[in-house]
Design a protein around this motif. Sequence first.
Motif, PDB file in Angstrom:
ATOM      1  N   GLY A   1       3.472   1.658 -24.746  1.00 47.26           N
ATOM      2  CA  GLY A   1       3.720   2.951 -23.753  1.00 47.26           C
ATOM      3  C   GLY A   1       4.056   4.024 -24.469  1.00 47.26           C
ATOM      4  O   GLY A   1       4.927   4.006 -25.597  1.00 47.26           O
ATOM      5  N   SER A   2       3.907   5.243 -23.882  1.00 53.94           N
ATOM      6  CA  SER A   2       4.175   6.583 -24.253  1.00 53.94           C
ATOM      7  C   SER A   2       5.554   6.880 -24.283  1.00 53.94           C
ATOM      8  O   SER A   2       5.946   8.051 -24.749  1.00 53.94           O
ATOM      9  CB  SER A   2       3.267   7.622 -24.060  1.00 53.94           C
ATOM     10  N   ASN A   3       6.479   6.202 -23.300  1.00 55.56           N
ATOM     11  CA  ASN A   3       7.678   6.555 -23.107  1.00 55.56           C
ATOM     12  C   ASN A   3       8.649   6.052 -24.114  1.00 55.56           C
ATOM     13  O   ASN A   3       9.099   5.008 -24.083  1.00 55.56           O
ATOM     14  CB  ASN A   3       8.182   6.371 -21.943  1.00 55.56           C
ATOM     15  N   ASN A   4       8.986   6.518 -25.266  1.00 60.27           N
ATOM     16  CA  ASN A   4       9.460   6.488 -26.413  1.00 60.27           C
ATOM     17  C   ASN A   4      10.921   7.379 -26.691  1.00 60.27           C
ATOM     18  O   ASN A   4      10.951   8.432 -26.195  1.00 60.27           O
ATOM     19  CB  ASN A   4       8.610   6.312 -27.614  1.00 60.27           C
ATOM     20  N   THR A   5      11.879   6.627 -27.524  1.00 58.47           N
ATOM     21  CA  THR A   5      12.928   7.189 -27.679  1.00 58.47           C
ATOM     22  C   THR A   5      13.398   7.221 -29.170  1.00 58.47           C
ATOM     23  O   THR A   5      12.991   5.833 -29.813  1.00 58.47           O
ATOM     24  CB  THR A   5      14.292   6.788 -27.104  1.00 58.47           C
ATOM     25  N   VAL A   6      13.762   8.021 -30.104  1.00 58.51           N
ATOM     26  CA  VAL A   6      14.005   7.722 -31.408  1.00 58.51           C
ATOM     27  C   VAL A   6      15.355   7.887 -31.694  1.00 58.51           C
ATOM     28  O   VAL A   6      16.186   8.664 -31.409  1.00 58.51           O
ATOM     29  CB  VAL A   6      13.262   9.024 -32.184  1.00 58.51           C
ATOM     30  N   PHE A   7      15.872   6.843 -32.547  1.00 56.37           N
ATOM     31  CA  PHE A   7      16.902   6.622 -33.166  1.00 56.37           C
ATOM     32  C   PHE A   7      17.133   6.604 -34.754  1.00 56.37           C
ATOM     33  O   PHE A   7      16.068   6.182 -35.266  1.00 56.37           O
ATOM     34  CB  PHE A   7      17.705   5.132 -32.601  1.00 56.37           C
ATOM     35  N   GLN A   8      18.287   7.319 -35.078  1.00 61.10           N
ATOM     36  CA  GLN A   8      18.538   7.119 -36.487  1.00 61.10           C
ATOM     37  C   GLN A   8      19.578   6.018 -36.628  1.00 61.10           C
ATOM     38  O   GLN A   8      20.257   5.771 -35.977  1.00 61.10           O
ATOM     39  CB  GLN A   8      19.328   8.558 -36.676  1.00 61.10           C
TER      40      GLN A   8
ATOM     41  N   VAL B   1      13.235  14.467 -40.909  1.00 62.12           N
ATOM     42  CA  VAL B   1      12.523  14.047 -39.667  1.00 62.12           C
ATOM     43  C   VAL B   1      12.859  15.251 -38.799  1.00 62.12           C
ATOM     44  O   VAL B   1      14.002  15.800 -38.389  1.00 62.12           O
ATOM     45  CB  VAL B   1      13.345  12.613 -39.129  1.00 62.12           C
ATOM     46  N   HIS B   2      11.928  15.545 -37.955  1.00 64.50           N
ATOM     47  CA  HIS B   2      12.019  16.259 -36.606  1.00 64.50           C
ATOM     48  C   HIS B   2      11.193  15.639 -35.478  1.00 64.50           C
ATOM     49  O   HIS B   2      10.482  14.737 -35.849  1.00 64.50           O
ATOM     50  CB  HIS B   2      11.247  17.561 -36.758  1.00 64.50           C
ATOM     51  N   VAL B   3      11.796  15.492 -34.404  1.00 63.05           N
ATOM     52  CA  VAL B   3      11.331  14.761 -33.145  1.00 63.05           C
ATOM     53  C   VAL B   3      10.982  15.909 -32.148  1.00 63.05           C
ATOM     54  O   VAL B   3      11.967  16.930 -31.862  1.00 63.05           O
ATOM     55  CB  VAL B   3      11.981  13.769 -32.682  1.00 63.05           C
TER      56      VAL B   3
ATOM     57  N   ASN C   1      13.183   8.771 -23.887  1.00 58.33           N
ATOM     58  CA  ASN C   1      12.338   8.037 -22.953  1.00 58.33           C
ATOM     59  C   ASN C   1      11.134   8.767 -22.335  1.00 58.33           C
ATOM     60  O   ASN C   1      11.067   8.658 -21.213  1.00 58.33           O
ATOM     61  CB  ASN C   1      13.226   7.470 -21.909  1.00 58.33           C
ATOM     62  N   THR C   2      10.608   9.569 -23.204  1.00 56.22           N
ATOM     63  CA  THR C   2       9.459  10.321 -22.882  1.00 56.22           C
ATOM     64  C   THR C   2       8.457  10.353 -24.036  1.00 56.22           C
ATOM     65  O   THR C   2       8.447   9.613 -24.817  1.00 56.22           O
ATOM     66  CB  THR C   2      10.011  11.808 -22.644  1.00 56.22           C
ATOM     67  N   ASP C   3       7.422  11.228 -23.859  1.00 54.00           N
ATOM     68  CA  ASP C   3       6.259  10.844 -24.778  1.00 54.00           C
ATOM     69  C   ASP C   3       6.644  11.790 -25.857  1.00 54.00           C
ATOM     70  O   ASP C   3       6.731  13.336 -26.007  1.00 54.00           O
ATOM     71  CB  ASP C   3       4.961  11.428 -24.121  1.00 54.00           C
ATOM     72  N   VAL C   4       6.947  11.389 -27.084  1.00 50.30           N
ATOM     73  CA  VAL C   4       7.623  12.038 -28.148  1.00 50.30           C
ATOM     74  C   VAL C   4       6.616  11.951 -29.621  1.00 50.30           C
ATOM     75  O   VAL C   4       5.802  10.902 -29.738  1.00 50.30           O
ATOM     76  CB  VAL C   4       8.923  11.330 -28.660  1.00 50.30           C
ATOM     77  N   VAL C   5       6.761  13.024 -30.482  1.00 53.94           N
ATOM     78  CA  VAL C   5       6.262  12.960 -31.914  1.00 53.94           C
ATOM     79  C   VAL C   5       7.142  13.038 -32.962  1.00 53.94           C
ATOM     80  O   VAL C   5       8.241  13.640 -32.492  1.00 53.94           O
ATOM     81  CB  VAL C   5       5.231  14.075 -32.023  1.00 53.94           C
TER      82      VAL C   5
END
Lengths: 682, 682
Positions: A464-471, A564-566, A606-610
């Motif tokens: 799904g498109s609600n994702n979160t990025v972690f380092q 990295v940028h998000v 928790n949202t649509d991220v790139v």
Amino acid sequence: MVLDRLKQLSLHVDGTSPTPHPFDPLTTAEIDAAVAIIRAEHGSVRFNAVTLWEPRKSEMMAWLANPHNAPRPHRVADAVVIVPGGKVYDGVVDLTEKKIVEWKHTPGVQPLITMEDLQSVETLMRKDPKIIEQCEIIGIPKSDMDKVYCDPWTIGYDERFGNGVRLQQALMYYRPTIDDCQYAFPLDFCPIFNAETKEFIHIDVPPVRRPISKAAPINYHVDAIEKEGGFRNDIATINITQPDGVSFKVNGKHIEWQNWNIHVGFNYREGIVLNNITYNDKGTVRPVFYRLSLAEMVVPYGNPEHPHQRKHAFDLGEYGGGYMTNSLTLGCDCKGAIHYMDAAFVNAAGASTIVKNAICIHEEDAGILFKHTDFRDDSVIVTRGRKLIISHIFTAANYEYCVYWIFHQDGTVQLDIKLTGILNTYAMNPGEDTYGWGTEVYPGVNAHNHQHLFCLRVDPNIDGSNNTVFQVDAVRGPGEVGSAENKHGNAFYAKKTKFSTPKEAMSDYDGSTSRTWEMANTNKLNRYSKKPVSYKLVSREVPSLLPREGGLVWKRAGFARHAVHVTKYSDEQIHPAGRHVPQTSGEPSHGLPMWISETENESIENTDVVLWHTFGITHFPSPEDFPIMPAEPMTLLLRPRNFFDRNPVLDVPPSYARTPSQVLKGINGCGGKCGDGSSRTV
Amino acid sequence: MVLDRLKQLSLHVDGTSPTPHPFDPLTTAEIDAAVAIIRAEHGSVRFNAVTLWEPRKSEMMAWLANPHNAPRPHRVADAVVIVPGGKVYDGVVDLTEKKIVEWKHTPGVQPLITMEDLQSVETLMRKDPKIIEQCEIIGIPKSDMDKVYCDPWTIGYDERFGNGVRLQQALMYYRPTIDDCQYAFPLDFCPIFNAETKEFIHIDVPPVRRPISKAAPINYHVDAIEKEGGFRNDIATINITQPDGVSFKVNGKHIEWQNWNIHVGFNYREGIVLNNITYNDKGTVRPVFYRLSLAEMVVPYGNPEHPHQRKHAFDLGEYGGGYMTNSLTLGCDCKGAIHYMDAAFVNAAGASTIVKNAICIHEEDAGILFKHTDFRDDSVIVTRGRKLIISHIFTAANYEYCVYWIFHQDGTVQLDIKLTGILNTYAMNPGEDTYGWGTEVYPGVNAHNHQHLFCLRVDPNIDGSNNTVFQVDAVRGPGEVGSAENKHGNAFYAKKTKFSTPKEAMSDYDGSTSRTWEMANTNKLNRYSKKPVSYKLVSREVPSLLPREGGLVWKRAGFARHAVHVTKYSDEQIHPAGRHVPQTSGEPSHGLPMWISETENESIENTDVVLWHTFGITHFPSPEDFPIMPAEPMTLLLRPRNFFDRNPVLDVPPSYARTPSQVLKGINGCGGKCGDGSSRTV
């Protein structure tokens, strides 16, 4: 007349061909239709690009979820045109509705330089008296002007000329004969070309002149090698065959292979674009990535002497990785059983064009997928893997970039890039000091230090498109040696840092902690580990942007300032150095820095991220790279972590297997079908 | 009787077989001869190892330079034996002279644990009343003891027991049936075994007990997969064939291929050892490496709870990468046209043994070797590469290590390692907190964080043995943006730091500068670049040693404290954690730290040096790694820089080539032999 043509074309668009999938690149018929619609309204314009205006994501996601009831996204063309006088227009043409829905003059920009733009310069250059004069100064007689060549580059940015006029810089070379490698004979001056007036408006001449090299040519072509002893004849044939056909199915532009489903697109900027990548996990089709592409790159050169600072090509944004793509040759570029796809473009005159065999799709044996032997009894399982490779190759003047998107059975996506082609070179005098900014790779040839920095755009869709990025950093646990909590000092763990905002997410590589980044869906925990399902970016070739903060490259290539940028997803944000890259000054920095400055404290949880990832290599040339460079490899991985409940390839048939009970009973494993029939001992 | 046997064997050693090359591993006849000589003098001893005592380098270099006149190095065996009572002797047996030339008692050490040592533990364990009692406590009835298994490991080091007695720790597991993956049912206690008395002397029992997991088995064997739906049937065959034979020539243990000449050795510790690697550069045979091997590794686990600190296997020094090597299967482990080599060892009783097909040697297509297209006219050259792969696979209890030494035509040597096999696991209760030291990969299964750190030993011989090592960092040039020297801030260069002493050479990885290390011969400059001929180590998977300074692993695995160490060559320095690794306390730290402390300020410039490189990965397990792990790849490169005067592969026949003049004349290139006959479009 135009309307007749339009009517005729619309048949193709509407009826006689199968309706393209919304992700499909524009067909030649659609390009022709878009051109006709624009021509009908705006007359004779020059076309810089006509490409798929990609469906808005919300609309597309709705349709993908419910293709029978949700409205099908229209086929829409995204056009860049230059009108007589040089004004640039960005247009959007709805091909389903057959109308222009957006048409705007975009001042102060220069769209990318096409191959047609480039090719006109050389002929004019040979006739320019000031250039002829410069050639004579360094020892090339006027009668030899047919042996003078130039690689026209965008000017990058030169503060003396700004961006009001469309300019190219001509990197100058000489060929003793037409088949000689021109990069062995660089010239020391650099003319500036006005693409609108077709005039050379300036020549950058260095303070110390460098007469044309008297060295013998150094070549890689067949005659040259034959003259000096010929080719080696001790390479035995290797045949790679698939007698029963391939394991992938092609359905339009969709490829189905080993649980993967991938839509293969292609555009003039990014080249290959992969959409709606899913993995069938035991019957459940799970989204993984909405879109993957190489979105930009920059190749800064490290010689600070004027005008070399202008050498920092944005090969995708300034020239187009699609426009420069090669038509591939069977058994040469790819080997084995190959499925090709063509690529369609527009030329300046508005005609659709085709590059045949632009994309190569094939399988390769991937070596051991997994293996285990029990040391007690030599019971064993060994299973070989397979990979699917979707590739294209583009030529950026001197350099070749071979781009391989590799899908593995275990859910891993790998991006391999091979760099080959020829070094960009500059003239040097005998005994001249390079000051460490380059290497003399051949007499008179100074190959400057440079970086190849690629920007991978990852639009994750992890369940799904609600994702979160972690380092994620591998770090020592707390407690000194001898403490109760860490008596022997061996504690270590994965430290995860959540990126809450685009500002926080501007992150650099850290080799000492083996830093990775995870794209996670925190709404869905792995059944066993109770950790969010995720994909991990594992990338180890991550040099710093070496041009300094505040300098020209740093300003123009904002995407390369961090590994990295998000950002939060936006339909408008595809090109991290901006939509129109040539002659941007970097003030302001277009693309990522601008988007982030506008949203730096907004939530990306928790949202649509790139995720935008800059990786690459720093290249200090050496003579073995010349006159043509053996391919230099690069690789990165996107790996499922806590995504599957277990190893997802257990059902790949083993090459050899024998269990402990079979060993005990003295029977062979895998039903007598061990190994393959074609391998031999020698 | 012994003398008869000796006499008989010496025939083989002296006459009936071809004389082995001085680098060759001992043959079975030579092992038998060494054993007989030792037995004749020392009676009934247990053999831990009998392997090639490698020729002293000075003697060997002299012989290689002048094989007809210099004395041929003797064949010599290096033996480790354990006499009744447990005393350890290190012996050297001159097989040419048929006599023991060195025999010394080595107190306070434990030689490595052999497979025989390991295999005896399990049977005894099942009968031990205290172990049976512990099994009962966690829910395994006495009647099920045949389902209890153990992976015996060396104890590493436990300060309670020291190193006077030869000890193993038994990592305990349960198998519901014989074919079940035992790693899904780890037990929570850990018995300690005295290998001399064959007694269990202690059991480490955790404060909180973890009853045996009630989860269903999770398996990878054929029956299990067939029960749950069977194997996928959509993988089409790929055949890789060499109808005209292979491109390499085998001469004894020498492999000649594409200008390379490599001697392939093998020993019980390091597995593959490559010696006297040369490259024929247009008729001049140029030495590149005297010796390459994986010399050691350590796998520290990150859970600080007792007794997990003991889990930090030195798989080469404590068990032997050669001893654990797999017998490889055609079409399974390697695919295509394969040349195998066997490996010979000794068993405890002194009999020589053979592992058939221990080493796989084969070629693979290597994709594009180089390519360039001229954008003006689409004149093009594309040349495919080939690689030669020398590989073996060893099983270290749960894990598999697949080691691939890859030779490229362009002079690059690549070391690829694939990690597969099964995670080491420990028991956990339902809902138990792992505290981040591990991951629950399946109910009741805690897979602890760990690192795999390998030590590559490189003995460079770059155009001779007098070499110097430089650290190379990609750094910004001086001068702020706007300064005269660096107006646009784009200056960057390769900063080279010469290592003058072993102390200076203790260096860490720096990802931000894309750090590499160059092994250079400063006495020989490249014809064009005027830089020293060199080979560059390009390695990007270089984690820090995460166990803390001063702790157990840090002390024992001194080689892993830095990414690179450089020492002056010594015949005695092969094993960077010491010759006998089990039960070393790390006080003092054997191997590299000790050697360096004795020589830290001695010159390592322009002399015979050895570079030790620690690389690897940090592994945070996840459920997709279980119950068997899809292979995780690692790679590093040794690349020629300023070594060749130009691209050394120009004479590899192109797959397709057409020059500008051929384009003009409309003729095809490469004499109509473009591409290969076997590739097909689909």
